[in-house]
Design a protein around this motif. Sequence first.
Motif, mmCIF file in Angstrom:
data_model
loop_
_atom_site.group_PDB
_atom_site.id
_atom_site.type_symbol
_atom_site.label_atom_id
_atom_site.label_comp_id
_atom_site.label_asym_id
_atom_site.label_seq_id
_atom_site.Cartn_x
_atom_site.Cartn_y
_atom_site.Cartn_z
ATOM 1 N N LYS A 53 -12.024 -15.635 40.222
ATOM 2 C CA LYS A 53 -11.899 -15.255 38.810
ATOM 3 C C LYS A 53 -13.212 -14.752 38.198
ATOM 4 O O LYS A 53 -13.197 -13.860 37.342
ATOM 5 C CB LYS A 53 -11.400 -16.454 38.002
ATOM 6 C CG LYS A 53 -9.984 -16.898 38.368
ATOM 7 C CD LYS A 53 -8.963 -15.852 38.001
ATOM 8 C CE LYS A 53 -7.548 -16.341 38.267
ATOM 9 N NZ LYS A 53 -6.528 -15.325 37.896
ATOM 10 N N THR A 70 -13.449 -33.918 29.108
ATOM 11 C CA THR A 70 -13.689 -32.522 29.481
ATOM 12 C C THR A 70 -14.358 -32.397 30.858
ATOM 13 O O THR A 70 -14.614 -31.282 31.311
ATOM 14 C CB THR A 70 -14.586 -31.838 28.443
ATOM 15 O OG1 THR A 70 -15.795 -32.602 28.307
ATOM 16 C CG2 THR A 70 -13.886 -31.738 27.100
ATOM 17 N N LYS A 82 -10.098 -23.604 35.052
ATOM 18 C CA LYS A 82 -9.542 -23.010 33.827
ATOM 19 C C LYS A 82 -10.521 -23.176 32.660
ATOM 20 O O LYS A 82 -10.714 -22.243 31.867
ATOM 21 C CB LYS A 82 -8.214 -23.680 33.485
ATOM 22 C CG LYS A 82 -7.094 -23.390 34.473
ATOM 23 C CD LYS A 82 -5.829 -24.154 34.085
ATOM 24 C CE LYS A 82 -4.713 -23.917 35.093
ATOM 25 N NZ LYS A 82 -3.494 -24.712 34.759
ATOM 26 N N SER A 83 -11.125 -24.355 32.558
ATOM 27 C CA SER A 83 -12.040 -24.628 31.440
ATOM 28 C C SER A 83 -13.264 -23.715 31.472
ATOM 29 O O SER A 83 -13.669 -23.152 30.446
ATOM 30 C CB SER A 83 -12.499 -26.085 31.483
ATOM 31 O OG SER A 83 -11.539 -26.942 30.926
ATOM 32 N N ILE A 110 -13.617 -20.836 32.927
ATOM 33 C CA ILE A 110 -13.199 -19.458 32.651
ATOM 34 C C ILE A 110 -12.987 -19.270 31.143
ATOM 35 O O ILE A 110 -13.384 -18.253 30.563
ATOM 36 C CB ILE A 110 -11.926 -19.116 33.442
ATOM 37 C CG1 ILE A 110 -12.246 -19.081 34.945
ATOM 38 C CG2 ILE A 110 -11.349 -17.784 32.994
ATOM 39 C CD1 ILE A 110 -11.019 -19.069 35.829
ATOM 40 N N ARG A 111 -12.372 -20.267 30.483
ATOM 41 C CA ARG A 111 -12.191 -20.225 29.026
ATOM 42 C C ARG A 111 -13.551 -20.202 28.321
ATOM 43 O O ARG A 111 -13.724 -19.498 27.316
ATOM 44 C CB ARG A 111 -11.401 -21.449 28.562
ATOM 45 C CG ARG A 111 -9.918 -21.392 28.852
ATOM 46 C CD ARG A 111 -9.280 -22.760 28.572
ATOM 47 N NE ARG A 111 -9.479 -23.194 27.200
ATOM 48 C CZ ARG A 111 -8.663 -22.924 26.186
ATOM 49 N NH1 ARG A 111 -7.569 -22.204 26.412
ATOM 50 N NH2 ARG A 111 -8.916 -23.355 24.966
ATOM 51 N N GLN A 112 -14.504 -20.959 28.835
ATOM 52 C CA GLN A 112 -15.818 -21.043 28.210
ATOM 53 C C GLN A 112 -16.495 -19.669 28.178
ATOM 54 O O GLN A 112 -17.227 -19.352 27.232
ATOM 55 C CB GLN A 112 -16.681 -22.055 28.965
ATOM 56 C CG GLN A 112 -17.887 -22.534 28.210
ATOM 57 C CD GLN A 112 -18.616 -23.651 28.953
ATOM 58 O OE1 GLN A 112 -18.963 -23.506 30.112
ATOM 59 N NE2 GLN A 112 -18.845 -24.762 28.261
ATOM 60 N N SER A 154 -15.067 -16.994 27.664
ATOM 61 C CA SER A 154 -14.419 -16.222 26.589
ATOM 62 C C SER A 154 -14.660 -16.846 25.218
ATOM 63 O O SER A 154 -14.026 -16.459 24.226
ATOM 64 C CB SER A 154 -12.910 -16.133 26.850
ATOM 65 O OG SER A 154 -12.642 -15.544 28.108
ATOM 66 N N LYS A 178 -13.975 -19.898 24.360
ATOM 67 C CA LYS A 178 -12.956 -20.881 24.009
ATOM 68 C C LYS A 178 -13.421 -22.288 24.379
ATOM 69 O O LYS A 178 -14.349 -22.468 25.150
ATOM 70 C CB LYS A 178 -11.648 -20.557 24.724
ATOM 71 C CG LYS A 178 -11.047 -19.209 24.344
ATOM 72 C CD LYS A 178 -9.784 -18.923 25.134
ATOM 73 C CE LYS A 178 -9.200 -17.566 24.777
ATOM 74 N NZ LYS A 178 -7.980 -17.264 25.581
ATOM 75 N N SER A 179 -12.732 -23.288 23.837
ATOM 76 C CA SER A 179 -13.117 -24.683 24.067
ATOM 77 C C SER A 179 -12.671 -25.158 25.452
ATOM 78 O O SER A 179 -11.738 -24.598 26.059
ATOM 79 C CB SER A 179 -12.509 -25.580 22.994
ATOM 80 O OG SER A 179 -11.089 -25.482 23.026
ATOM 81 N N LEU A 180 -13.338 -26.207 25.938
ATOM 82 C CA LEU A 180 -12.973 -26.810 27.216
ATOM 83 C C LEU A 180 -11.684 -27.613 27.080
ATOM 84 O O LEU A 180 -11.382 -28.146 26.007
ATOM 85 C CB LEU A 180 -14.097 -27.731 27.705
ATOM 86 C CG LEU A 180 -15.443 -27.066 27.977
ATOM 87 C CD1 LEU A 180 -16.508 -28.132 28.225
ATOM 88 C CD2 LEU A 180 -15.366 -26.119 29.159
ATOM 89 N N LEU A 181 -10.952 -27.707 28.174
ATOM 90 C CA LEU A 181 -9.693 -28.445 28.168
ATOM 91 C C LEU A 181 -9.915 -29.899 28.563
ATOM 92 O O LEU A 181 -10.752 -30.193 29.418
ATOM 93 C CB LEU A 181 -8.713 -27.801 29.152
ATOM 94 C CG LEU A 181 -8.326 -26.345 28.873
ATOM 95 C CD1 LEU A 181 -7.572 -25.768 30.072
ATOM 96 C CD2 LEU A 181 -7.497 -26.243 27.611
#
Length: 447
Positions: A36, A313, A356-357, A359-361, A363, A365-368
């Motif tokens: 990714k 997290t 996933k977390s 990759i979100r970071q 962008s 976005k917050s961590l899952l």
Amino acid sequence: MTQSVNNLDQVPAIPQIVIVGGGAGGLELAVRLGKKLGKSKKARIVLVDASPTHLWKPLLHQVAAGTMDSHADKREYFALARSHHFEFRLGRMDGLNRADKQLYLAPVLDEDGEELLPRSTLRYDTLVIALGSQTNDFGTVGARENCIMLDSPEKAERFHHLLINQCLRAQAKAPAPGQGRFTVTIIGGGATGVELAAELHMTTKILSSYGLVNFHPEKDLKIVIVDAAKRLLSMLPERVSTAVEKELRSIDVQIYANEKVVEVSKEGVKMASGTFIPSGIVVWAAGIKAPDFLKEIDGLETNRINQLVVLPTLQTTLDPAIFSIGDCAACPQGEGKPSVPPRAQAAHQQAELLAKSLIRQFSGKSLLPFVYQDYGSLVSLGNYSTVGNLMGSLASGSVFIEGTIAKLMYWSLHKHHQVAVNGWFHTWLTTWAETINRVKNPRIKLH
């Protein structure tokens, strides 16, 4: 403390994610992030491990018994890195500098003890520690010197060599009258201990059919399991424990439950009750801990077994740039609940979530948050049986299973890991190769 290092790492123009530990969780995370982020050059993904090859740890009892050739199942990290768009660095982490965002790698030695790679440093923007666990002997007198700790492929292979040598001795010369059977004592009644006991019994039966006419498994070998808990597999439902114990007793495995080992010597195992078991080989498979050097490393919070304490997290409590997954992480499950258990399924779930977390970071976005799903446990007793319980989305409540269905599900666990690392097509090819090898090769490794 000042460390003399050779910094081989060039500061990258893109963020660098370093994953230390190529076990079930670490390798799966590297593969996911490589696909990714590494492939698109959004980040540089670096996996660090002290070994050049990967072997799925739940298979160690099969390596020890010789029912699986570890060389056939090992995967080369360098080859995996090339295929999945990450980099591999051979080395063993032994220190951390959080202020400069650097980790220290010890010198790598060759088989003769000569330095192969010098001490080095590795820079990170995000660090994931996935070092797994090692055997915990709880400070038992003589355990470290006189037991084989079944926590690495090398130690499993060493045990196998000792076992084969003893069988050959029995073949060459029958025991003297009154000498008794050669005893293998397994300390620990968890999954590793009971699976090893069953595999050993199966191995010796196969060995005797390969022309070792003077070697009789029932007469020449005794297998003993010792556990401090009141029953085997104490962390699993009692019905699973009862079924496993019944099967083991049917193949003449002796079980000492509710017995604490206080000393291990060259002669055998001594328990708190005063019972002494003369033993030729002693395997320690009771309890785990994270590597000792992690204990409060550079001020990070750790627990009594050296695990890094993490938030939901998966970030360490004192440094948001450092994450930890797998056996070396103490991950909360909620108020009043124990930490996530050290199982392969937990490491797999954490790797999937953390990929996933991160990759979100990228962008913004917050961590899952991580929520552990217990799908149950399966225990393989070689060709004799497989038992377990299914939970979560796989069943309503807790469902006991055994026999063929349980065997297939146990087999599928390894395949699931192979798919996560290698993809469906490569796993399909590997499965066919394994099937062919089972036909053309001996059923057990004989050297």
